[in-house]
Every structure is written in C-alpha cells, then in structure tokens.
Design a protein around this motif. Structure first.
Motif, short mmCIF file in Angstrom:
data_model
loop_
_atom_site.label_atom_id
_atom_site.label_comp_id
_atom_site.label_asym_id
_atom_site.label_seq_id
_atom_site.Cartn_x
_atom_site.Cartn_y
_atom_site.Cartn_z
N UNK A 133 -54.81 53.61 33.74
CA UNK A 133 -53.52 53.08 33.32
C UNK A 133 -52.46 53.28 34.39
N UNK A 134 -52.87 53.69 35.58
CA UNK A 134 -51.93 53.94 36.68
C UNK A 134 -51.81 55.43 36.94
N UNK A 135 -50.73 55.82 37.57
CA UNK A 135 -50.50 57.23 37.85
C UNK A 135 -50.34 57.99 36.54
N UNK A 136 -51.06 59.10 36.40
CA UNK A 136 -50.97 59.95 35.22
C UNK A 136 -50.45 61.30 35.67
N UNK B 37 -42.35 58.74 33.24
CA UNK B 37 -42.28 57.90 34.43
C UNK B 37 -43.64 57.37 34.85
N UNK B 38 -44.71 57.86 34.21
CA UNK B 38 -46.05 57.40 34.58
C UNK B 38 -46.71 56.59 33.47
N UNK B 39 -45.92 56.11 32.55
CA UNK B 39 -46.49 55.31 31.46
C UNK B 39 -45.58 54.12 31.19
N UNK B 40 -46.17 52.97 31.08
CA UNK B 40 -45.44 51.77 30.72
C UNK B 40 -45.85 51.39 29.30
N UNK B 41 -44.93 50.79 28.57
CA UNK B 41 -45.21 50.47 27.18
C UNK B 41 -44.93 49.01 26.90
N UNK B 42 -45.73 48.44 26.03
CA UNK B 42 -45.51 47.09 25.54
C UNK B 42 -45.53 47.14 24.02
N UNK B 43 -44.64 46.38 23.42
CA UNK B 43 -44.57 46.27 21.97
C UNK B 43 -45.15 44.91 21.59
N UNK C 235 -41.09 52.42 32.83
CA UNK C 235 -40.29 53.63 33.03
C UNK C 235 -39.97 53.87 34.50
N UNK C 236 -40.91 53.54 35.38
CA UNK C 236 -40.69 53.82 36.80
C UNK C 236 -39.49 53.05 37.34
#
Length: 147
Positions: free
Chosen positions: A89-92, A103-109, A130-131
C-alpha cells in the motif's frame, strides 16, 4: 484461477479450526476479481509484513517468546527509528503510539450500491492523500479538487 484444494488444505492444517478457509473460498471469481478484495488484501498483507518485521525485532535469532504480544507492543512503541518499510500500500510507518502513521496511508470513501441484479457496485465518493494533504470528491463522472 482458483487455488487447488491441496494448497487450501495445506493452509488449513496450520490454522485453528475457527480460522480455517471454507472449501469454496478460492472459487469465488467475483470476489477474487473485485477491487474490494484486492484493497483489503493489500492492507492485510502489509499488516502481516509489519508483524513479521516486529517479530524479527523481538526475537532476531530464535523462536518467538510466549509474551510476544507484550514485547511486540513495547518494541513498536519504543523503537527509536520506528518500524518503516515499503509495503503493497506504499510506505508503511508507525507512530510513537504503535498506530500506522497517517502520513503513510491514503484513504478513499466508497458507496456500495446494490444493483437490480442483486450485486453490489462500488462507487467512489472521495479520496484523501495525507502526504500532500489533498482531498478530492467525485460526482459520478469526474473528480473535483476540494482543497
């Protein structure tokens, strides 16, 4: 493609009874092809990878102690550089509280809509990165900048 029964059985042998996979688990092509399953699987994969890396911190040269949960939590919250890796999911990265750093998680609704045929369709509604501190919303045909 489905997973052979022998693979499922090999996995089931290692799991407690209540965690074992049903015989038709890998046969649901709609589930396996859905973005919901792949999204959930990506975050689950990263969670397992984080546990594995944390286990290496707790017991770098031997079997995990019986109090791994307690030691893992202490390590997660006391690691000076933090637990950080590139996952599916990218940088963790985890913060000082042991939670994934926002800052290391993006969210979609998404909105799950039941169509006339009785199947769910996923409709995006909004997303936040978040980034970049960037928020967008979707009107059904295109994305709009909400910042």
């Amino acid at each position: 493609t489905s997973t052979p029964a022998s693979d499922r059985d090999a996995i089931n042998e290692l799991l407690p009874l209540e965690w074992q996979l049903p015989a038709d688990f890998f046969n649901d092509d709609a589930l396996m092809a859905s973005s919901l399953a792949s999204d959930a699987a990506a975050y689950a994969y990263d969670a397992i990878a984080a546990l594995g890396l944390l286990a290496c911190e707790v017991a770098p040269s031997g079997p995990l102690p019986t109090d791994f949960g307690t030691l893992g939590w202490q390590n997660m919250t006391n690691v000076t550089d933090g637990l950080r890796f590139n996952g599916t999911t990218g940088l963790v990265e985890f913060n000082e509280f042991g939670s994934r750093d926002k800052l290391t998680a993006n969210f979609e609704l998404h909105n799950e809509l039941l169509d006339a045929g009785g199947k769910f369709e996923r409709e995006p509604l909004a997303r936040y990165d978040f980034a970049t501190d960037h928020f967008d919303w979707y009107d059904g045909s295109k994305w709009y900048d909400a910042n």
